[in-house]
Design an enzyme around this catalytic site. Structure first.
Site, PDB file in Angstrom:
ATOM      1  N   CYS A  62       0.840  -1.195   0.000  1.00  0.00           N
ATOM      2  CA  CYS A  62       0.000   0.000   0.000  1.00  0.00           C
ATOM      3  C   CYS A  62       0.877   1.248   0.000  1.00  0.00           C
ATOM      4  O   CYS A  62       1.561   1.513  -0.977  1.00  0.00           O
ATOM      5  CB  CYS A  62      -0.968  -0.059   1.181  1.00  0.00           C
ATOM      6  SG  CYS A  62      -2.310   1.135   1.072  1.00  0.00           S
ATOM      7  N   HIS A  63       0.905   2.029   1.076  1.00  0.00           N
ATOM      8  CA  HIS A  63       1.798   3.179   1.177  1.00  0.00           C
ATOM      9  C   HIS A  63       3.124   2.801   1.848  1.00  0.00           C
ATOM     10  O   HIS A  63       4.014   3.636   1.972  1.00  0.00           O
ATOM     11  CB  HIS A  63       1.134   4.317   1.943  1.00  0.00           C
ATOM     12  CG  HIS A  63       0.067   5.001   1.156  1.00  0.00           C
ATOM     13  ND1 HIS A  63      -1.241   4.565   1.171  1.00  0.00           N
ATOM     14  CD2 HIS A  63       0.113   6.042   0.305  1.00  0.00           C
ATOM     15  CE1 HIS A  63      -1.957   5.330   0.373  1.00  0.00           C
ATOM     16  NE2 HIS A  63      -1.164   6.237  -0.168  1.00  0.00           N
ATOM     17  N   GLU A  93      -4.919   7.435  -5.244  1.00  0.00           N
ATOM     18  CA  GLU A  93      -4.790   8.668  -4.443  1.00  0.00           C
ATOM     19  C   GLU A  93      -5.870   9.671  -4.842  1.00  0.00           C
ATOM     20  O   GLU A  93      -6.500  10.289  -3.981  1.00  0.00           O
ATOM     21  CB  GLU A  93      -3.415   9.319  -4.640  1.00  0.00           C
ATOM     22  CG  GLU A  93      -2.247   8.523  -4.114  1.00  0.00           C
ATOM     23  CD  GLU A  93      -2.137   8.429  -2.606  1.00  0.00           C
ATOM     24  OE1 GLU A  93      -3.105   8.727  -1.867  1.00  0.00           O
ATOM     25  OE2 GLU A  93      -1.066   8.029  -2.143  1.00  0.00           O
TER      26      GLU A  93
END
Length: 158
Positions: A62-63, A93
């Protein structure tokens, strides 16, 4: 419940105190906060470098790949340079409404560091393994990423 009790009893340590030589893999989990916390944290970078240079697996989902944007190896090269990766996409995003809030677009920053970003379908699992670097695009990628990390670790032992 026994697992949670064991964690509570052991307590949580500081990343600065982690001896990376004790680990065969490191997984950087995501969440938008990592976009501010991971990229310039010297211990995030140190642990990833040490695990990778000892022959271990570096994984992020993910991030979590924000930990990789400034992760350089001992020779000064970016870990992601020349490697295929997955990470939260620019479109994801935008759809979350935070493309103008995060400090950078993760996919773009990884590409700036020399990575080849391989996006999957929006909100669908996408896992990319390039040698001992394993990355997942979004929360849906967490379980399949974990399975792939186990595969890479098993291959190392064979």
């Amino acid at each position: 419940m026994a697992f949670l009790a064991a964690i509570e009893e052991a307590g949580t340590g500081r990343l600065a105190d982690v001896d990376a030589s004790r680990y065969d893999a490191v997984l950087y989990a995501g969440g938008h906060g990592t976009m501010w916390d991971f990229p310039d944290d010297p211990d995030v970078i140190r642990v990833g470098r040490e695990v990778y240079e000892r022959g271990g697996v570096v994984a992020a989902v993910c991030h979590g790949p924000s930990a990789l944007v400034n992760l350089t190896l001992s020779d000064g090269s970016y870990l992601v340079a020349g490697k295929r990766v997955a990470a939260f996409t620019n479109e994801e995003e935008r759809l979350r409404g935070v493309a103008d809030v995060v400090p950078f677009l993760l996919a773009d920053k990884l590409v700036e560091r020399g990575a080849e970003h391989e996006p999957g379908a929006t909100w669908q699992a996408q896992v990319v393994v390039d040698g001992r670097l394993a990355t997942g695009q979004n929360p849906a990628s967490a379980a399949p990423l974990a399975e792939r990390v186990l595969d890479v670790l098993a291959e190392r032992r064979d």
